[in-house]
Write an enzyme that holds these catalytic residues in place. Structure first.
Site: not given
Length: 371
Positions: A25, A179
């Site tokens: 991220t 995820h």
């Protein structure tokens, strides 16, 4: 002897080497749209055998951090298509990580300012990333979630399916990774510390894993099992998640996955970004037992390991048959040419931690390649 630089077939994915860029991220997609910087960033790293993108929200409800990308709007998909085109031009393979954060969000990021959703209405002792009006970033406490009604769950499963289908057909990805790790929605359903439900999605291991298998079946049904991977983190405490007895829980998970012919299983060993020997429950977690359980159930997908690997550890894992693929995170942030550097034993750039989250090209696309 198998090396990091040997090719591998992972389901439908023909990989040039066994070095994987881990999902990272970076908070550089304003309005959830990957832009020019993302095109450059991923294209620079296309020599990885496989790139797994930063976690990407399957819906507005699935968003949990400011300026992270999505897969639920036409402009988002068009932005990702530019990224996948750049990676493919450079000869690389790229899959997108499908993300629903569950309770790890903030009301300011949710549709209509509503509460984030979760298996149970338990607030996480964790933080998320927001952007101030002046454009600077800040970390803020997550908001109190509400428990999902059972009737809402099929809709979220369908969001995973639709996002996966769009990722392949419209954005040009080679595959998808679900995820299921690090304390986000799929993981929240799995863990006894975050799932206190008393219906068909809570209580027993069979019930707590139900949502994961529904998501896997929906995604694999949409894009093919050979294009589908999943990430798991059996013992990480990330985002205030825990389980009283993780070994039988995750043995059951991989046993079920072994019957589904996925492209790969991605395992975060220990505490995400922390100690590799971290564990929960009444005994140290046995990753060899986990892998053996997967194969005993018929699993033939690649076994991908992650967390704190350097070249020496990675080479040994592959040579010993402990892993088929090894993912690198921070090393890929600072070294776009990581594969070449590892092969030549070249010196590695050190990552600038101050530029990990948010910002511009600095610490994102300006790391030099080796001479």
């Amino acid at each position: 002897m198998t090396t990091l630089f040997d090719p591998l077939q992972a389901g439908d994915l023909a990989l040039a080497n066994r070095i994987v860029m881990a999902p990272l991220t970076r908070n550089r997609s304003p309005n959830a749209v990957p832009g020019d910087l993302s095109v450059t960033y991923y294209g620079q790293r296309a020599t990885a055998g496989l790139i797994v993108t930063e976690a990407t929200a399957i819906s507005h409800q699935g968003q949990g951090y400011a300026d992270v990308p999505g897969l639920y709007g036409a402009d988002q998909l068009a932005g990702w298509k530019r990224v996948t085109d750049a990676v493919h031009r450079a000869g690389g393979k790229i899959v997108v990580q499908l993300w629903h954060v569950g309770r790890i969000s903030h009301v300011s990021l949710q549709p209509g300012g509503g509460k984030p959703v979760a298996p149970s209405a338990i607030r996480a002792n964790s933080k998320t990333f927001l952007v101030r009006p002046d454009g600077s970033g800040e970390f803020a406490e997550t908001s109190e979630p509400r428990a999902l009604d059972a009737a809402e769950i099929p809709g979220i499963v369908d969001d995973f399916r639709r996002a996966a289908k769009a990722a392949i057909e419209e954005a040009g990805f080679d595959g998808v990774e679900i995820h299921g790790a690090n304390g986000y929605l799929v993981d929240q359903f799995l863990r006894s510390g975050t799932n206190h439900r008393t219906d068909d999605y809570g209580g027993s291991i069979e019930n707590r894993t139900r949502f994961l298998f529904e998501v896997v079946d929906a995604v694999a049904g949409a894009v093919g099992a050979g294009r589908t991977g999943i990430r798991l983190s059996p013992v990480t405490p990330a985002n205030d998640t825990s389980d009283a007895n993780p070994q039988p829980l995750f043995n059951h998970v991989v046993e079920g996955l072994g019957r589904r012919s996925l492209a790969y299983i991605h395992i975060v060993e220990g505490a995400t970004g922390g100690a590799r020997d971290f564990s929960q429950g009444d005994r140290p977690f046995d990753y060899a037992e986990l892998k053996a359980t997967y194969h005993k159930a018929g699993g033939r997908g690649a076994w991908l390991v992650n967390n704190g690997y350097d070249k020496e550890l990675a080479e040994k894992a592959v040579a010993d048959g402990k892993a088929d693929l090894v993912a690198f995170g921070k090393l890929f942030i600072a070294n776009p040419d990581l594969v070449s550097r590892l092969k030549r034993n070249a010196e590695l750039n050190a990552p600038d931690k101050a530029t990990f989250y948010g910002g511009d090209a600095r610490g994102y696309t300006d790391y030099p390649t080796a001479a």
